[in-house]
Design an enzyme around this catalytic site. Structure first.
Site, short mmCIF file in Angstrom:
data_model
loop_
_atom_site.label_atom_id
_atom_site.label_comp_id
_atom_site.label_asym_id
_atom_site.label_seq_id
_atom_site.Cartn_x
_atom_site.Cartn_y
_atom_site.Cartn_z
CD GLU A 117 -0.29 5.73 0.59
OE1 GLU A 117 -0.77 5.73 -0.63
OE2 GLU A 117 -0.18 4.61 1.28
C1 TNX Z 1 0.31 3.25 -2.21
S1 TNX Z 1 3.38 3.12 -2.41
C2 TNX Z 1 1.20 2.57 -0.93
C3 TNX Z 1 0.97 1.53 -0.39
C4 TNX Z 1 -0.15 0.62 -1.25
C5 TNX Z 1 0.07 0.68 -2.62
C6 TNX Z 1 -0.88 0.11 -3.49
C7 TNX Z 1 3.38 3.58 -1.03
C8 TNX Z 1 4.51 4.03 -0.40
N1 TNX Z 1 2.08 3.42 -0.52
O1 TNX Z 1 0.44 1.48 1.06
O2 TNX Z 1 -0.26 -0.68 -0.73
O3 TNX Z 1 -0.15 2.40 -2.97
O4 TNX Z 1 -0.47 0.21 -4.80
#
Ligand code: TNX
Length: 522
Positions: free
Chosen positions: A332
């Protein structure tokens, strides 16, 4: 008269039934999770008595420690004062014996053979890890009340037969996000024991994120002094000193669990950016963050100081890490341009490798050029994971829609999110890592990991609501061959683990899809 006969018949039947219920004799009917690979029953039972001791083969400190782990689990509830001794021969009748065997290829590094006769409980394995998993099975063959902390009435009988058992995947893990909400050393150790109970062997710690930096880095002290000070919702946060972290790592090692530390980058870095202005593109420190948005922060990927910072962090972390891997996050990174992200991930992989470790990263890292041995953790986009496979990388399976412990069970769940899915206990169990994505085959997969993101949970109790009972299903997916697993069989085994979890003081979610046994039948 007729009525009286009935009464006597009922009483006699009840007595017989109680006797039968107290004397387990059918090993293949026992509710072991994860389900063992093979069970042969011989129809008798072994009796744990005040004469029972645990004997380990030879003068091995490692084996003594495993024997002691079992004694420490059995003694408080049974009150039998089971001792742990070394021996060079097979012990006398009535004892438990743990021994390393000649090379038994089928069992591999983590498998065990558990042979129970009316005279002896014997565990053999190629490696100590196998013995450790064998004793976890022994715990589950005893009545649930064996897990209680106070003395209970016996008898303590185990059905006889032979279990041969070994895992389908070498990596069976969970992740704990200690960045969104901080969990202290005791909570982490408690989780490690819970993972070990179900034969899991990795705990991935998500040690940094926008909301907090949780591991002391001596060369960059402000990361924790400032960046560790808060958490989601504005609580006080916290961090592990290096000594505390080393203590967690050792505690895990003693339970055959590897800690995989993660420093998420270049996104999910606000806690670092708030602690050191020079890591920001504009040279200005950000404010600490206590919300739950994602994707707004980035390290300055074009500044040399950023790579000096990463090298220092990775060096200190590598020195604390006996395991092979360091996780670099990489997810992300919406605030990082893709043309900056790719060279950044390439360079950070080199830094990890130069510090003697292999790289783990979330599936987005497959957009870069993966180094040999880098592992891609599939959580969101199959196309990314496939890109990883095409580059020759192994994949760790954590698909959010199946394996995220922070997803709500259903729309009424007290804690959790639902951006990926609602994951009821049956949905959590009913999938196979090797057939989920056609392009990702069994030989590409190193294993499975169930992550607990902690935006919505801040205490052990709240975390357990999301973790249990789904964790037991993930443990079974990682251990038991797919062809031996099905929901109908699993749900009755899981049902009998309700009492066992209660005895272990685990506050699980009492899902309606599981036909919970309300009392221990043994
Ligand atoms: C996505 S999973 C994210 C996290 C969040 C999560 C909540 C991932 C690699 N990144 O930063 O905590 O969703 O479900």
């Amino acid at each position: 008269m007729k009525r009286q006969t009935n009464v006597w018949a009922t009483l006699a039947f009840t007595a017989l039934f109680t006797q039968m219920a107290c004397t387990p004799t059918n090993l293949s009917k026992e509710n072991v999770i994860p389900k063992p690979v093979s069970v042969v029953t011989t129809g008798e039972s072994f009796d744990l008595t005040d004469q029972t001791d645990i004997y380990v083969q030879g003068e091995s400190a490692g084996l003594l420690q495993i024997g002691q782990y079992l004694a420490d689990k059995l003694n408080p509830s049974t009150g039998l004062a089971i001792g742990v001794k070394t021996t060079s021969e097979i012990p006398a009748s009535g004892n438990i014996y743990l021994a390393l065997s000649e090379n038994d290829a089928e069992l591999g590094d983590e498998g065990y053979e558990l042979t129970i006769t009316d005279k002896l409980v014997k565990v053999t394995a190629n490696k100590p890890a196998g013995l450790f998993y064998g004793i976890q099975t022994i715990r589950q063959l005893l009545p649930s009340k064996v897990e209680l902390a106070t003395e209970q009435k016996g008898p303590w009988k185990i059905a006889t037969g032979t279990i041969r058992d070994y895992p389908v995947y070498g990596y069976r893990g969970s992740m704990l996000d200690v960045a969104r909400h901080f969990f202290g050393v005791e909570d982490v150790k408690n989780y490690i024991d819970q993972l070990a109970t179900y034969k899991m062997n990795v705990l991935h710690l998500h040690l940094s994120d926008d909301q907090g930096w949780r591991i002391e880095i001596k060369s960059w002290p402000n990361l924790t002094a400032h960046g560790g000070k808060t958490e989601v919702g504005g609580g006080e946060g916290g961090f592990y000193t290096q000594d505390q972290y080393a203590d967690i790592v050792k505690y895990a090692q003693d339970r055959f669990i590897t800690i995989v530390p993660e420093i998420d980058m270049p996104g999910h870095t606000n806690a670092a950016l708030a602690s050191y202005p020079e890591l920001n593109e504009n040279g200005k420190a950000t404010e600490l963050y206590t919300g739950t948005e994602v994707g707004f922060s980035t390290l300055a990927t074009k500044k040399e100081i950023t790579y000096k910072f990463i090298d220092d962090v990775v060096r200190e972390l590598a020195a604390l890490t006996p395991g092979e891997y360091i996780h670099i996050g990489g997810d992300e990174s919406h605030a990082t341009k893709i043309e900056d992200y790719i060279p950044f991930i390439n360079r950070v992989q080199d830094i990890v490798i130069a510090n003697g470790k292999k790289v783990f990263g979330w599936d987005e890292i497959a957009l870069s050029t993966l180094k040999p041995n880098t592992v891609v953790q599939y959580w969101a986009k199959a196309e990314n994971a496939i890109k990883g496979v095409e580059q020759g990388a192994k994949v760790l399976m954590s698909p959010a829609v199946n394996a995220y412990l922070d997803m709500q069970y259903d729309s009424t769940s007290t804690y959790g999110l639902h951006w990926a899915a609602y994951i009821e206990v049956d949905k959590a169990y009913n999938w196979d890592p090797a057939s989920l994505v056609p392009e990702i085959k069994k030989e590409n997969i190193i294993g499975i990991e169930a992550p607990l993101w902690s935006e919505t949970v801040s205490t052990r109790l709240e975390a357990e609501y999301l973790i249990f009972p789904r964790l037991l299903g993930y443990a079974e997916i990682g251990w038991t061959p797919a062809e031996l697993r099905n929901w109908d069989d699993y749900k009755t085994r899981l049902a009998s683990h309700g009492e066992r979890m209660k005895a272990m003081n685990i506050s699980f979610f009492p899902s309606k899809v599981v036909p919970w046994d309300t009392k221990d039948k043994k």
